[in-house]
Design a protein around this motif. Structure first.
Motif, PDB file in Angstrom:
ATOM      1  N   TYR A  43       0.827  -1.201   0.000  1.00 17.73           N
ATOM      2  CA  TYR A  43       0.000   0.000   0.000  1.00 17.73           C
ATOM      3  C   TYR A  43       0.867   1.258   0.000  1.00 17.73           C
TER       4      TYR A  43
ATOM      5  N   GLY B 115      -0.389  -2.256  -7.307  1.00 14.18           N
ATOM      6  CA  GLY B 115      -1.780  -2.557  -6.989  1.00 14.18           C
ATOM      7  C   GLY B 115      -2.052  -4.050  -6.979  1.00 14.18           C
ATOM      8  N   ARG B 116      -1.448  -4.781  -7.914  1.00  6.83           N
ATOM      9  CA  ARG B 116      -1.639  -6.230  -7.962  1.00  6.83           C
ATOM     10  C   ARG B 116      -1.040  -6.899  -6.729  1.00  6.83           C
TER      11      ARG B 116
ATOM     12  N   ARG C 221      -3.374  -6.218  -3.833  1.00  2.32           N
ATOM     13  CA  ARG C 221      -4.577  -7.058  -3.901  1.00  2.32           C
ATOM     14  C   ARG C 221      -4.274  -8.498  -3.523  1.00  2.32           C
ATOM     15  N   GLU C 222      -3.144  -9.028  -4.002  1.00  2.00           N
ATOM     16  CA  GLU C 222      -2.777 -10.407  -3.672  1.00  2.00           C
ATOM     17  C   GLU C 222      -2.525 -10.574  -2.173  1.00  2.00           C
TER      18      GLU C 222
ATOM     19  N   LEU D 236      -3.774  -8.727   0.259  1.00  2.00           N
ATOM     20  CA  LEU D 236      -5.041  -8.609   0.979  1.00  2.00           C
ATOM     21  C   LEU D 236      -5.905  -9.852   0.807  1.00  2.00           C
ATOM     22  N   SER D 237      -5.904 -10.442  -0.384  1.00  2.34           N
ATOM     23  CA  SER D 237      -6.699 -11.658  -0.571  1.00  2.34           C
ATOM     24  C   SER D 237      -6.084 -12.833   0.195  1.00  2.34           C
TER      25      SER D 237
END
Length: 102
Positions: free
Chosen positions: A10, A69-70, A73-74, A76-77
């Motif tokens: 982030y 960003g990817r 996202r990874e 966080l998932s």
């Protein structure tokens, strides 16, 4: 560990989007400011300086922002998937016998 990865991703995403925003302001000033777009000279006219800024934005900063960003996202998932399932240590542990004396 996953939380650290998500927070650092982030931070990098915010940093890169700041760079993009600063460059966008510079490009807008070149296009729409009081001065018209100016050519760059090295003995002969090479092109407009704003074209170099747009190329830097397109080829360098936007792919970097997408990558950050990817990763975010990874992370966080992955963090969400760990939180969604029960812990393996709890699931595989032998049950304890508890006796209550009244």
């Amino acid at each position: 560990m996953l939380i650290d990865r998500a927070v650092s991703a982030y931070q990098e995403f915010v940093r890169v989007t700041g760079w993009i925003g600063n460059l966008a302001i510079h490009i807008e000033r070149e296009f729409f400011g009081l001065d018209a777009p100016r050519p760059e000279f090295h003995g002969r006219a090479i092109g407009l300086t704003v074209e170099q800024h747009l190329a830097h934005l397109k080829e360098g900063l936007l792919p970097l922002a997408e990558r950050c960003g990817r990763v975010m996202r990874e992370a966080l998932s992955a963090l969400e998937s760990v939180r969604a399932g029960p812990s393996e240590a709890v699931e595989r542990a032998r049950p304890l016998r508890i006796a209550l004396k009244l």
